[in-house]
Write a protein that holds these residues in place. Structure first.
Motif, PDB file in Angstrom:
ATOM      1  N   TYR A   1      41.975  32.616  49.316  1.00  0.00           N
ATOM      2  CA  TYR A   1      43.251  32.761  50.013  1.00  0.00           C
ATOM      3  C   TYR A   1      44.364  33.242  49.089  1.00  0.00           C
ATOM      4  CZ  TYR A   1      44.226  27.955  48.258  1.00  0.00           C
ATOM      5  OH  TYR A   1      44.402  26.829  47.477  1.00  0.00           O
ATOM      6  N   MET A   2      44.151  33.195  47.778  1.00  0.00           N
ATOM      7  CA  MET A   2      45.150  33.699  46.835  1.00  0.00           C
ATOM      8  C   MET A   2      45.064  35.209  46.628  1.00  0.00           C
ATOM      9  SD  MET A   2      45.171  30.974  43.690  1.00  0.00           S
ATOM     10  CE  MET A   2      45.664  29.259  43.881  1.00  0.00           C
ATOM     11  N   VAL A   3      44.027  35.846  47.125  1.00  0.00           N
ATOM     12  CA  VAL A   3      43.712  37.227  46.749  1.00  0.00           C
ATOM     13  C   VAL A   3      44.278  38.211  47.761  1.00  0.00           C
ATOM     14  CG1 VAL A   3      41.841  38.857  46.311  1.00  0.00           C
ATOM     15  CG2 VAL A   3      41.630  36.473  45.549  1.00  0.00           C
ATOM     16  N   HIS A   4      45.005  39.213  47.255  1.00  0.00           N
ATOM     17  CA  HIS A   4      45.502  40.307  48.081  1.00  0.00           C
ATOM     18  C   HIS A   4      44.894  41.609  47.580  1.00  0.00           C
ATOM     19  CE1 HIS A   4      48.573  38.064  50.329  1.00  0.00           C
ATOM     20  NE2 HIS A   4      48.771  37.394  49.197  1.00  0.00           N
ATOM     21  N   VAL A   5      44.113  42.253  48.419  1.00  0.00           N
ATOM     22  CA  VAL A   5      43.487  43.524  48.056  1.00  0.00           C
ATOM     23  C   VAL A   5      44.557  44.613  48.045  1.00  0.00           C
ATOM     24  CG1 VAL A   5      41.763  45.243  48.707  1.00  0.00           C
ATOM     25  CG2 VAL A   5      41.271  42.801  48.986  1.00  0.00           C
ATOM     26  N   LEU A   6      44.522  45.459  47.013  1.00  0.00           N
ATOM     27  CA  LEU A   6      45.524  46.500  46.816  1.00  0.00           C
ATOM     28  C   LEU A   6      45.026  47.849  47.317  1.00  0.00           C
ATOM     29  CD1 LEU A   6      46.488  45.503  43.170  1.00  0.00           C
ATOM     30  CD2 LEU A   6      47.842  45.062  45.226  1.00  0.00           C
ATOM     31  N   PRO A   7      45.935  48.724  47.715  1.00  0.00           N
ATOM     32  CA  PRO A   7      45.530  50.085  48.084  1.00  0.00           C
ATOM     33  C   PRO A   7      44.956  50.821  46.872  1.00  0.00           C
ATOM     34  CG  PRO A   7      47.784  49.607  48.807  1.00  0.00           C
ATOM     35  CD  PRO A   7      47.372  48.495  47.892  1.00  0.00           C
ATOM     36  N   ALA A   8      44.143  51.811  47.142  1.00  0.00           N
ATOM     37  CA  ALA A   8      43.551  52.609  46.065  1.00  0.00           C
ATOM     38  C   ALA A   8      44.646  53.214  45.197  1.00  0.00           C
ATOM     39  CB  ALA A   8      42.680  53.710  46.654  1.00  0.00           C
ATOM     40  N   GLY A   9      44.456  53.137  43.885  1.00  0.00           N
ATOM     41  CA  GLY A   9      45.390  53.734  42.950  1.00  0.00           C
ATOM     42  C   GLY A   9      46.602  52.888  42.613  1.00  0.00           C
ATOM     43  N   PHE A  10      46.690  51.705  43.154  1.00  0.00           N
ATOM     44  CA  PHE A  10      47.837  50.833  42.897  1.00  0.00           C
ATOM     45  C   PHE A  10      47.825  50.411  41.429  1.00  0.00           C
ATOM     46  CE2 PHE A  10      50.754  47.336  43.176  1.00  0.00           C
ATOM     47  CZ  PHE A  10      51.473  47.497  44.352  1.00  0.00           C
ATOM     48  N   ASP A  11      48.962  50.563  40.762  1.00  0.00           N
ATOM     49  CA  ASP A  11      49.089  50.233  39.343  1.00  0.00           C
ATOM     50  C   ASP A  11      48.962  48.721  39.142  1.00  0.00           C
ATOM     51  OD1 ASP A  11      49.763  50.076  36.655  1.00  0.00           O
ATOM     52  OD2 ASP A  11      51.905  50.443  36.977  1.00  0.00           O
ATOM     53  N   LEU A  12      47.965  48.298  38.349  1.00  0.00           N
ATOM     54  CA  LEU A  12      47.735  46.874  38.167  1.00  0.00           C
ATOM     55  C   LEU A  12      48.806  46.206  37.317  1.00  0.00           C
ATOM     56  CD1 LEU A  12      43.845  46.679  37.840  1.00  0.00           C
ATOM     57  CD2 LEU A  12      45.282  45.959  39.749  1.00  0.00           C
ATOM     58  N   ALA A  13      49.527  46.967  36.508  1.00  0.00           N
ATOM     59  CA  ALA A  13      50.653  46.379  35.784  1.00  0.00           C
ATOM     60  C   ALA A  13      51.769  46.027  36.768  1.00  0.00           C
ATOM     61  CB  ALA A  13      51.153  47.336  34.713  1.00  0.00           C
TER      62      ALA A  13
END
Length: 357
Positions: free
Chosen positions: A141-153
């Motif tokens: 429940y803590m995890v939010h999937v990011l769009p492709a190419g989203f800067d992890l910093a």
């Protein structure tokens, strides 16, 4: 089966170590990720300087089951490497941001959707193991999937941005309003950015640190005040706005900054209190006669998806908060120096090994 990696662990005040930690594959409802970046927060520095404050050292935290030594860091991002049973919508290889607050899902606050005030609330990275590590295991429940190419910093800055967004939501501010932000640390600066995103163009920022004031100006804050250069901060804010502001965000947690916030708002105005301190005093006669309002804001709930969308669409730029990066191996010395009063950039990120820039 398991994975083994390095982690920065708090063993006691002033005692940070890079330990080699073995993590089992995730159990049902859990996700294992390879961490990319993790922000250093003031709460981390308080624990390093003179903790424990929130870190459990005797009895395990109710939801995490953890006691010290604790892996620090609650502002983190990474890439999924394994998924436990009963986890839907999260796949190996997904880039993710972590919303690190534990919640029971059963208490009154959780049932009302206010899980950030859960009766058993805690943060991964303080009350449980966090993200200043090569690998971390968290509840799904803590995890939010990011769009492709989203800067992890930038994804590692979503957590303090969520604190700012929750406060802006609590303020119910409207486009065209006037606002003061007292305290231009990361959260205060992010409040400024989100106010601008909502059409608030008359913002006054207040902070004694030149680098913070300079960044506020670069972010487009039109009026920035050095409180050490004026006799009366509230009078300076009123002078810059004519009749005071409709809303003042107090993001420090001291009596003097609270006084400045109260003195900055016009009759009928609102102070949004984010700063934490033991006790604050106010003039009740003035407070009542001017029909002032104080709104408390703590943490956040249901903010990450909106922020991810804003960053992905280019509406909100978090790159100004990603310039100061240190390697995981350097982090004990760097964070110990910061906890002792050393200064660095506006936001320091620890690169954990899951991505290089």
């Amino acid at each position: 089966m398991s994975v083994t990696g390095h982690a920065l662990r708090w063993h006691g005040a002033g005692d940070l170590r890079i330990d080699r930690v073995e993590l089992p594959l995730p159990a049902a409802g859990q996700v294992l990720l390879r961490c990319a970046y993790c922000g250093a927060c003031g709460s981390d520095l308080h624990e390093i300087h003179d903790g424990p404050h929130a870190i459990p050292t005797v009895a395990p935290h109710t939801l995490s089951g953890a006691t010290a030594p604790i892996v620090l860091g609650h502002e983190f991002s990474g890439t999924v490497v394994a998924v436990g049973a009963d986890v839907d919508g999260i796949d190996v290889g997904d880039a993710v941001a972590i919303e690190p607050n534990y919640r029971c899902g059963e208490c009154a606050a959780c049932r009302e959707g206010r899980y950030h005030t859960c009766r058993h609330f805690g943060f991964a990275g303080l009350m449980g193991n966090g993200g200043m590590a090569e690998y971390a295991t968290v509840p799904a429940y803590m995890v939010h999937v990011l769009p492709a190419g989203f800067d992890l910093a930038q994804a590692a800055v979503l957590e303090p941005a969520a604190v700012a967004l929750h406060a802006v939501r609590r303020s119910e501010i409207r486009a065209g309003a006037t606002a003061a932000v007292i305290g231009l640390g990361p959260v205060g600066l992010l409040v400024c950015a989100l106010l601008q995103q909502r059409g608030v163009d008359r913002i006054v920022g207040v902070d004694p640190v030149p680098e913070r004031r300079a960044l506020a100006s670069r972010l487009g804050v039109p009026t920035v005040i050095d409180p050490q250069a004026v006799r009366d901060v509230a009078a300076a804010v009123r002078g810059a706005t004519g009749d005071g502001v409709e809303l003042a965000f107090e993001v420090v947690g001291t009596q003097s900054t609270f006084d400045a916030a109260l003195g900055s708002v016009r009759s009928g105005g609102t102070v949004v209190l984010l700063g934490l301190t033991d006790e604050l005093r106010f003039d009740a006669f003035d407070f009542v006669n001017n029909e002032l309002t104080v709104v408390a804001s703590v943490g956040y709930n249901d903010c990450h998806r909106e922020l991810i969308d804003l960053v992905h669409r280019g509406v909100l730029d978090l790159t100004p908060f990603t310039a100061d990066v240190v390697e995981l191996a350097e982090a004990p010395a760097v964070l110990t120096a910061m906890a002792a009063g050393g200064t660095r950039g506006v936001k320091t990120l620890v690169q954990c090994g899951g991505e290089s820039r």
